[in-house]
Write a protein that holds these residues in place. Sequence first.
Motif, PDB file in Angstrom:
ATOM      1  N   TYR A  14      59.105  54.528  81.312  1.00  0.00           N
ATOM      2  CA  TYR A  14      57.723  53.922  81.356  1.00  0.00           C
ATOM      3  C   TYR A  14      56.716  55.442  81.484  1.00  0.00           C
ATOM      4  O   TYR A  14      55.561  55.854  80.389  1.00  0.00           O
ATOM      5  CB  TYR A  14      57.417  53.237  82.359  1.00  0.00           C
ATOM      6  N   THR A  15      56.705  56.740  82.072  1.00  0.00           N
ATOM      7  CA  THR A  15      56.573  57.135  81.715  1.00  0.00           C
ATOM      8  C   THR A  15      56.417  58.453  80.480  1.00  0.00           C
ATOM      9  O   THR A  15      55.295  58.844  80.232  1.00  0.00           O
ATOM     10  CB  THR A  15      56.372  58.811  82.972  1.00  0.00           C
ATOM     11  N   VAL A  16      57.989  58.640  79.603  1.00  0.00           N
ATOM     12  CA  VAL A  16      57.462  58.898  78.913  1.00  0.00           C
ATOM     13  C   VAL A  16      57.573  58.538  78.067  1.00  0.00           C
ATOM     14  O   VAL A  16      56.335  58.976  77.111  1.00  0.00           O
ATOM     15  CB  VAL A  16      59.081  59.477  78.515  1.00  0.00           C
ATOM     16  N   ALA A  17      57.146  57.492  78.193  1.00  0.00           N
ATOM     17  CA  ALA A  17      56.439  56.175  77.060  1.00  0.00           C
ATOM     18  C   ALA A  17      55.420  56.270  76.809  1.00  0.00           C
ATOM     19  O   ALA A  17      54.493  56.190  75.148  1.00  0.00           O
ATOM     20  CB  ALA A  17      56.937  54.836  77.337  1.00  0.00           C
ATOM     21  N   VAL A  18      54.751  55.864  77.999  1.00  0.00           N
ATOM     22  CA  VAL A  18      53.173  56.101  77.672  1.00  0.00           C
ATOM     23  C   VAL A  18      52.440  57.595  77.434  1.00  0.00           C
ATOM     24  O   VAL A  18      51.613  57.906  76.281  1.00  0.00           O
ATOM     25  CB  VAL A  18      52.311  55.904  79.613  1.00  0.00           C
ATOM     26  N   VAL A  19      54.000  58.541  77.567  1.00  0.00           N
ATOM     27  CA  VAL A  19      52.678  59.806  76.887  1.00  0.00           C
ATOM     28  C   VAL A  19      53.465  59.857  75.512  1.00  0.00           C
ATOM     29  O   VAL A  19      51.980  60.072  75.103  1.00  0.00           O
ATOM     30  CB  VAL A  19      54.034  61.186  77.830  1.00  0.00           C
ATOM     31  N   ALA A  20      54.302  59.527  75.006  1.00  0.00           N
ATOM     32  CA  ALA A  20      54.451  59.223  73.949  1.00  0.00           C
ATOM     33  C   ALA A  20      53.228  58.550  72.715  1.00  0.00           C
ATOM     34  O   ALA A  20      53.196  58.617  71.862  1.00  0.00           O
ATOM     35  CB  ALA A  20      55.636  58.412  73.404  1.00  0.00           C
ATOM     36  N   ILE A  21      52.794  57.549  73.613  1.00  0.00           N
ATOM     37  CA  ILE A  21      51.840  56.788  73.421  1.00  0.00           C
ATOM     38  C   ILE A  21      50.942  57.095  73.731  1.00  0.00           C
ATOM     39  O   ILE A  21      50.083  56.898  71.921  1.00  0.00           O
ATOM     40  CB  ILE A  21      52.131  54.998  73.859  1.00  0.00           C
ATOM     41  N   ILE A  22      50.767  57.591  74.092  1.00  0.00           N
ATOM     42  CA  ILE A  22      48.931  58.758  74.062  1.00  0.00           C
ATOM     43  C   ILE A  22      48.995  59.828  72.652  1.00  0.00           C
ATOM     44  O   ILE A  22      48.197  59.767  71.728  1.00  0.00           O
ATOM     45  CB  ILE A  22      48.825  59.288  75.699  1.00  0.00           C
ATOM     46  N   LEU A  23      49.842  60.272  72.725  1.00  0.00           N
ATOM     47  CA  LEU A  23      50.468  60.866  71.503  1.00  0.00           C
ATOM     48  C   LEU A  23      49.571  60.915  69.915  1.00  0.00           C
ATOM     49  O   LEU A  23      49.089  60.571  69.596  1.00  0.00           O
ATOM     50  CB  LEU A  23      51.557  62.142  71.891  1.00  0.00           C
ATOM     51  N   GLY A  42      47.797  52.945  61.984  1.00  0.00           N
ATOM     52  CA  GLY A  42      47.289  52.008  63.409  1.00  0.00           C
ATOM     53  C   GLY A  42      48.407  51.038  63.696  1.00  0.00           C
ATOM     54  O   GLY A  42      48.729  50.609  65.337  1.00  0.00           O
ATOM     55  N   ILE A  43      47.961  50.224  62.808  1.00  0.00           N
ATOM     56  CA  ILE A  43      49.155  49.225  62.957  1.00  0.00           C
ATOM     57  C   ILE A  43      51.270  49.641  63.420  1.00  0.00           C
ATOM     58  O   ILE A  43      51.167  48.910  64.751  1.00  0.00           O
ATOM     59  CB  ILE A  43      49.280  48.727  61.477  1.00  0.00           C
ATOM     60  N   MET A  44      51.540  50.238  62.959  1.00  0.00           N
ATOM     61  CA  MET A  44      52.482  50.618  63.356  1.00  0.00           C
ATOM     62  C   MET A  44      52.497  51.656  64.746  1.00  0.00           C
ATOM     63  O   MET A  44      53.338  51.632  65.479  1.00  0.00           O
ATOM     64  CB  MET A  44      53.200  52.002  61.951  1.00  0.00           C
ATOM     65  N   VAL A  45      51.583  52.230  65.001  1.00  0.00           N
ATOM     66  CA  VAL A  45      51.325  52.873  66.880  1.00  0.00           C
ATOM     67  C   VAL A  45      51.554  51.583  66.996  1.00  0.00           C
ATOM     68  O   VAL A  45      52.439  51.319  68.502  1.00  0.00           O
ATOM     69  CB  VAL A  45      50.520  53.716  66.273  1.00  0.00           C
ATOM     70  N   VAL A  46      50.556  50.386  67.248  1.00  0.00           N
ATOM     71  CA  VAL A  46      50.803  49.555  67.990  1.00  0.00           C
ATOM     72  C   VAL A  46      52.227  48.686  68.089  1.00  0.00           C
ATOM     73  O   VAL A  46      52.674  48.812  69.374  1.00  0.00           O
ATOM     74  CB  VAL A  46      49.777  48.171  67.313  1.00  0.00           C
ATOM     75  N   ILE A  47      52.866  48.412  67.019  1.00  0.00           N
ATOM     76  CA  ILE A  47      54.103  48.090  67.071  1.00  0.00           C
ATOM     77  C   ILE A  47      55.453  49.125  67.803  1.00  0.00           C
ATOM     78  O   ILE A  47      56.177  48.378  68.299  1.00  0.00           O
ATOM     79  CB  ILE A  47      54.906  47.825  65.753  1.00  0.00           C
ATOM     80  N   ILE A  48      54.961  50.128  67.230  1.00  0.00           N
ATOM     81  CA  ILE A  48      56.127  50.662  68.737  1.00  0.00           C
ATOM     82  C   ILE A  48      56.139  50.864  69.817  1.00  0.00           C
ATOM     83  O   ILE A  48      56.798  50.302  70.416  1.00  0.00           O
ATOM     84  CB  ILE A  48      55.812  52.604  67.690  1.00  0.00           C
ATOM     85  N   SER A  49      54.522  51.169  70.106  1.00  0.00           N
ATOM     86  CA  SER A  49      53.664  50.869  71.769  1.00  0.00           C
ATOM     87  C   SER A  49      54.683  49.709  72.711  1.00  0.00           C
ATOM     88  O   SER A  49      55.032  49.650  73.030  1.00  0.00           O
ATOM     89  CB  SER A  49      52.833  51.106  71.713  1.00  0.00           C
ATOM     90  N   VAL A  50      54.296  48.102  71.379  1.00  0.00           N
ATOM     91  CA  VAL A  50      54.787  47.235  72.200  1.00  0.00           C
ATOM     92  C   VAL A  50      56.289  46.915  72.265  1.00  0.00           C
ATOM     93  O   VAL A  50      57.380  46.382  73.451  1.00  0.00           O
ATOM     94  CB  VAL A  50      53.788  46.308  71.357  1.00  0.00           C
ATOM     95  N   CYS A  51      56.770  48.042  71.285  1.00  0.00           N
ATOM     96  CA  CYS A  51      58.432  48.070  71.271  1.00  0.00           C
ATOM     97  C   CYS A  51      58.564  48.774  72.741  1.00  0.00           C
ATOM     98  O   CYS A  51      60.329  48.065  73.451  1.00  0.00           O
ATOM     99  CB  CYS A  51      59.088  48.156  70.413  1.00  0.00           C
ATOM    100  N   LEU A  52      58.448  50.028  72.562  1.00  0.00           N
ATOM    101  CA  LEU A  52      58.660  50.287  74.000  1.00  0.00           C
ATOM    102  C   LEU A  52      58.930  50.174  75.348  1.00  0.00           C
ATOM    103  O   LEU A  52      59.496  50.219  76.289  1.00  0.00           O
ATOM    104  CB  LEU A  52      58.147  52.404  74.023  1.00  0.00           C
ATOM    105  N   LEU A  53      57.125  49.717  75.391  1.00  0.00           N
ATOM    106  CA  LEU A  53      57.257  48.185  76.990  1.00  0.00           C
ATOM    107  C   LEU A  53      57.911  48.191  76.971  1.00  0.00           C
ATOM    108  O   LEU A  53      57.658  47.142  78.353  1.00  0.00           O
ATOM    109  CB  LEU A  53      55.148  48.215  76.539  1.00  0.00           C
ATOM    110  N   LEU A  54      57.861  47.357  76.005  1.00  0.00           N
ATOM    111  CA  LEU A  54      58.860  45.608  76.527  1.00  0.00           C
ATOM    112  C   LEU A  54      60.395  46.047  76.531  1.00  0.00           C
ATOM    113  O   LEU A  54      60.619  45.443  77.001  1.00  0.00           O
ATOM    114  CB  LEU A  54      58.592  44.437  75.279  1.00  0.00           C
ATOM    115  N   TYR A  55      61.206  47.102  76.314  1.00  0.00           N
ATOM    116  CA  TYR A  55      62.431  46.874  76.265  1.00  0.00           C
ATOM    117  C   TYR A  55      63.282  47.337  77.269  1.00  0.00           C
ATOM    118  O   TYR A  55      64.156  47.275  77.764  1.00  0.00           O
ATOM    119  CB  TYR A  55      62.428  48.356  75.570  1.00  0.00           C
ATOM    120  N   PRO A  56      62.325  47.297  78.744  1.00  0.00           N
ATOM    121  CA  PRO A  56      63.494  47.796  79.808  1.00  0.00           C
ATOM    122  C   PRO A  56      63.714  46.239  80.264  1.00  0.00           C
ATOM    123  O   PRO A  56      64.192  46.034  80.997  1.00  0.00           O
ATOM    124  CB  PRO A  56      62.340  48.347  80.266  1.00  0.00           C
ATOM    125  N   THR A  57      62.423  45.063  79.943  1.00  0.00           N
ATOM    126  CA  THR A  57      62.583  44.292  80.863  1.00  0.00           C
ATOM    127  C   THR A  57      63.376  43.244  79.790  1.00  0.00           C
ATOM    128  O   THR A  57      63.358  41.953  79.418  1.00  0.00           O
ATOM    129  CB  THR A  57      60.986  43.258  81.015  1.00  0.00           C
TER     130      THR A  57
END
Length: 400
Positions: A14-23, A42-57
């Motif tokens: 999550y630390t790495v994912a949040v840093v990537a999303i912020i960038l 912007g839409i693609m950033v939102v989709i990627i962010s959702v995928c990255l945050l959902l993956y661990p669960t």
Amino acid sequence: MREFRERFHKRNYYTVAVVAIILMIIGVIVDNPAGSGVAVHGIMVVIISVCLLLYPTHERRWLRSITVLTVSLYFYALFYMYPGTWSAFVLLCFVPALSILFFDKKLFYSSLSLNIFFVACMAMYIGWVDKGRTYSFFYSDIPGNLVNFVASQIILYFIFYLTNGRIKKQRMYYEEVQQAERMKTTGQLAAAVAHEIRNPLTVVKGFLQYYSQDENLPKDYKQNFSLMLNELDTAEHVISQFLSISKPEQTDEVDRVDMEQILRDVTELLSMYGILHDNSIELEVDEQCLIAANPMEVKQLFVNLLKNAIEASDSGESVSVKAARIGRDVFITMTDHGRGMTKEQVDHLGTPFYSLKSKGTGLGLMICYNIVERYDGHIHFESEPGEGTTVTVRFPLVQQ
């Protein structure tokens, strides 16, 4: 084996994912000309962010595939939307890198192949159609850029190859540790319980044998004694298997064992058992297949394995037994053509009390694993449902 069972791994992810999303968000809002491209960005950033945050669960292949596909489209979109930015081409070189993080072999090779294909198409378009009008930085040195791209893909391939090999070794080590723990647990259980169970069984069996000879008891009582005695014999056999697992290693009884003689003895011993099940045994053994082991234990090992193969075989099928010298090892394979097993069933073989037989205890295979490990060997099962099973036992070869 899942990546996020431990809280430590999940927190780092999550630390790495949040840093990537912020960038990525900074890339959208900082010094970015307004237009439809910004909305797509912007839409693609939102989709990627959702995928990255959902993956661990939700550790599923479809989510990994969507994440890698979206990131790939994101990098290509940056390249086409911002043609004056040279760094966008650098991002294309690292499209397969995300698959390495997921340790997904199929996904990596798919993304690597598609990335090479699309970059080749892009280079032909820029070289023959665009001719440097839009992508001047790339057109100015197409050969050099392509060489750098190919080099980056080769580097990523070797990183994945080495990383994947190390992961496989770690998983094998993990499975060996699990097997050792199963051996240890079963041995401790056997040592603690077996003797305490055998003593009252011996007393009960003795009284049953005594009363079965008593002429004063009615016959309708005594007719069940033989059944009870047989069941007690079965219980004693299970206890003997426990004690066989828990007994200490007999290193002073190790001798040079000729596998040809052992396997011939075993097949002759079980040939009648095979006939009763309408199965034949085919034996093929190379000469001088010598190993260092206890002959009685090795015979017990292959009696258990061959008996299982006969019982698993369909009526009228044969069981193949082969032994061969390969390099510095002796390989013994037993193949049946029975109902086979699933991968999950194969993974549980050797576990105490896990058996596919209706009256099995799973201790027979536990003893097999114990014997093979004792003499620095290895046992491996390959099976497919409906295709039969092949068990391969490897022992170090003893030179003459």
